[in-house]
Design a protein around this motif. Structure first.
Motif, PDB file in Angstrom:
ATOM      1  N   GLN A  14      79.916 -24.722  11.439  1.00  0.00           N
ATOM      2  CA  GLN A  14      80.888 -24.003  10.612  1.00  0.00           C
ATOM      3  C   GLN A  14      81.733 -24.983   9.808  1.00  0.00           C
ATOM      4  O   GLN A  14      82.060 -24.726   8.651  1.00  0.00           O
ATOM      5  CB  GLN A  14      81.795 -23.122  11.481  1.00  0.00           C
ATOM      6  N   ARG A  15      82.072 -26.113  10.402  1.00  0.00           N
ATOM      7  CA  ARG A  15      82.872 -27.114   9.686  1.00  0.00           C
ATOM      8  C   ARG A  15      82.092 -27.662   8.499  1.00  0.00           C
ATOM      9  O   ARG A  15      82.637 -27.822   7.408  1.00  0.00           O
ATOM     10  CB  ARG A  15      83.285 -28.240  10.626  1.00  0.00           C
ATOM     11  N   GLN A  16      80.807 -27.974   8.702  1.00  0.00           N
ATOM     12  CA  GLN A  16      79.980 -28.453   7.601  1.00  0.00           C
ATOM     13  C   GLN A  16      79.940 -27.421   6.473  1.00  0.00           C
ATOM     14  O   GLN A  16      80.046 -27.779   5.300  1.00  0.00           O
ATOM     15  CB  GLN A  16      78.549 -28.722   8.074  1.00  0.00           C
ATOM     16  N   LEU A  17      79.771 -26.164   6.825  1.00  0.00           N
ATOM     17  CA  LEU A  17      79.696 -25.108   5.806  1.00  0.00           C
ATOM     18  C   LEU A  17      81.008 -24.991   5.043  1.00  0.00           C
ATOM     19  O   LEU A  17      81.013 -24.849   3.818  1.00  0.00           O
ATOM     20  CB  LEU A  17      79.330 -23.768   6.459  1.00  0.00           C
ATOM     21  N   ARG A  18      82.135 -25.053   5.762  1.00  0.00           N
ATOM     22  CA  ARG A  18      83.449 -24.959   5.102  1.00  0.00           C
ATOM     23  C   ARG A  18      83.682 -26.135   4.167  1.00  0.00           C
ATOM     24  O   ARG A  18      84.104 -25.964   3.023  1.00  0.00           O
ATOM     25  CB  ARG A  18      84.573 -24.894   6.143  1.00  0.00           C
ATOM     26  N   VAL A  19      83.420 -27.355   4.665  1.00  0.00           N
ATOM     27  CA  VAL A  19      83.621 -28.550   3.844  1.00  0.00           C
ATOM     28  C   VAL A  19      82.702 -28.517   2.631  1.00  0.00           C
ATOM     29  O   VAL A  19      83.115 -28.835   1.516  1.00  0.00           O
ATOM     30  CB  VAL A  19      83.416 -29.835   4.682  1.00  0.00           C
ATOM     31  N   ALA A  20      81.456 -28.113   2.834  1.00  0.00           N
ATOM     32  CA  ALA A  20      80.497 -28.047   1.731  1.00  0.00           C
ATOM     33  C   ALA A  20      80.969 -27.086   0.645  1.00  0.00           C
ATOM     34  O   ALA A  20      80.874 -27.387  -0.548  1.00  0.00           O
ATOM     35  CB  ALA A  20      79.121 -27.626   2.245  1.00  0.00           C
ATOM     36  N   GLU A  21      81.505 -25.948   1.037  1.00  0.00           N
ATOM     37  CA  GLU A  21      81.967 -24.969   0.042  1.00  0.00           C
ATOM     38  C   GLU A  21      83.196 -25.483  -0.698  1.00  0.00           C
ATOM     39  O   GLU A  21      83.323 -25.289  -1.909  1.00  0.00           O
ATOM     40  CB  GLU A  21      82.264 -23.626   0.717  1.00  0.00           C
ATOM     41  N   VAL A  22      84.099 -26.160  -0.003  1.00  0.00           N
ATOM     42  CA  VAL A  22      85.273 -26.737  -0.669  1.00  0.00           C
ATOM     43  C   VAL A  22      84.822 -27.797  -1.677  1.00  0.00           C
ATOM     44  O   VAL A  22      85.323 -27.848  -2.809  1.00  0.00           O
ATOM     45  CB  VAL A  22      86.258 -27.322   0.363  1.00  0.00           C
ATOM     46  N   ILE A  23      83.870 -28.627  -1.288  1.00  0.00           N
ATOM     47  CA  ILE A  23      83.352 -29.652  -2.199  1.00  0.00           C
ATOM     48  C   ILE A  23      82.670 -28.998  -3.403  1.00  0.00           C
ATOM     49  O   ILE A  23      82.851 -29.433  -4.531  1.00  0.00           O
ATOM     50  CB  ILE A  23      82.393 -30.610  -1.458  1.00  0.00           C
ATOM     51  N   ARG A  24      81.899 -27.940  -3.151  1.00  0.00           N
ATOM     52  CA  ARG A  24      81.209 -27.245  -4.255  1.00  0.00           C
ATOM     53  C   ARG A  24      82.222 -26.709  -5.273  1.00  0.00           C
ATOM     54  O   ARG A  24      82.082 -26.906  -6.475  1.00  0.00           O
ATOM     55  CB  ARG A  24      80.337 -26.102  -3.732  1.00  0.00           C
ATOM     56  N   ARG A  25      83.262 -26.049  -4.759  1.00  0.00           N
ATOM     57  CA  ARG A  25      84.286 -25.499  -5.664  1.00  0.00           C
ATOM     58  C   ARG A  25      85.004 -26.603  -6.433  1.00  0.00           C
ATOM     59  O   ARG A  25      85.224 -26.492  -7.630  1.00  0.00           O
ATOM     60  CB  ARG A  25      85.302 -24.670  -4.879  1.00  0.00           C
ATOM     61  N   ARG A  26      85.373 -27.654  -5.731  1.00  0.00           N
ATOM     62  CA  ARG A  26      86.106 -28.758  -6.372  1.00  0.00           C
ATOM     63  C   ARG A  26      85.235 -29.467  -7.402  1.00  0.00           C
ATOM     64  O   ARG A  26      85.695 -29.773  -8.499  1.00  0.00           O
ATOM     65  CB  ARG A  26      86.599 -29.736  -5.298  1.00  0.00           C
ATOM     66  N   LEU A  27      83.971 -29.732  -7.076  1.00  0.00           N
ATOM     67  CA  LEU A  27      83.063 -30.368  -8.025  1.00  0.00           C
ATOM     68  C   LEU A  27      82.865 -29.483  -9.253  1.00  0.00           C
ATOM     69  O   LEU A  27      82.874 -29.970 -10.388  1.00  0.00           O
ATOM     70  CB  LEU A  27      81.716 -30.671  -7.354  1.00  0.00           C
ATOM     71  N   SER A  28      82.728 -28.190  -9.044  1.00  0.00           N
ATOM     72  CA  SER A  28      82.605 -27.255 -10.172  1.00  0.00           C
ATOM     73  C   SER A  28      83.827 -27.312 -11.075  1.00  0.00           C
ATOM     74  O   SER A  28      83.704 -27.316 -12.301  1.00  0.00           O
ATOM     75  CB  SER A  28      82.412 -25.819  -9.671  1.00  0.00           C
TER      76      SER A  28
END
Length: 131
Positions: A14-28
């Protein structure tokens, strides 16, 4: 062992998924707002479809595609050229011990969606689905 999760077939935490989504949004956001000091990259519209992070959160692989699907070689050259600045911009405010290394791969899900739509529109497939 948490580092062997993928080898055991358990998938990301779950932590990987949360961090990945935050990174995706920030990179976008960084790419769409033109926060990188490269006019060539800022002129390009890039979609970040997904980000996957390693179990130790040190590597983030972003699945990207240029608008219209054309110019992926140029896109990858520009992303590679600006990798360190993107890493700095994206990691700002993440609250992680380490800024993840950014890797970029072509997001092929749009091609797969087009192929799926094509298959479903095929007369033979539609006939099989209706029966």
């Amino acid at each position: 062992m948490a580092n062997n999760r993928f080898h055991e077939g358990q998938g990301p935490s779950q932590r990987q998924l949360r961090v990945a989504e935050v990174i995706r949004r920030r990179l976008s956001e960084v790419l769409s707002r033109g926060e990188v000091h490269d006019p060539d990259l800022n002129r390009m519209t890039i979609t970040v479809g997904e980000v996957r992070v390693s179990p130790d959160l040190r590597v983030a692989t972003a699945y990207v595609v240029p608008l219209g699907g054309k110019g992926s070689d140029d896109m990858f050259d520009l992303l590679k050229r600006n990798r360190s600045e993107l890493r700095r911009q994206v990691s700002r405010g993440l609250g992680l011990k380490f800024a993840p290394e950014l890797r970029f791969r072509l997001d092929e899900t749009f091609d797969q969606l087009d192929e799926t739509r094509r298959l479903f529109s095929d007369e033979g497939v539609r006939r099989d689905l209706d029966s």
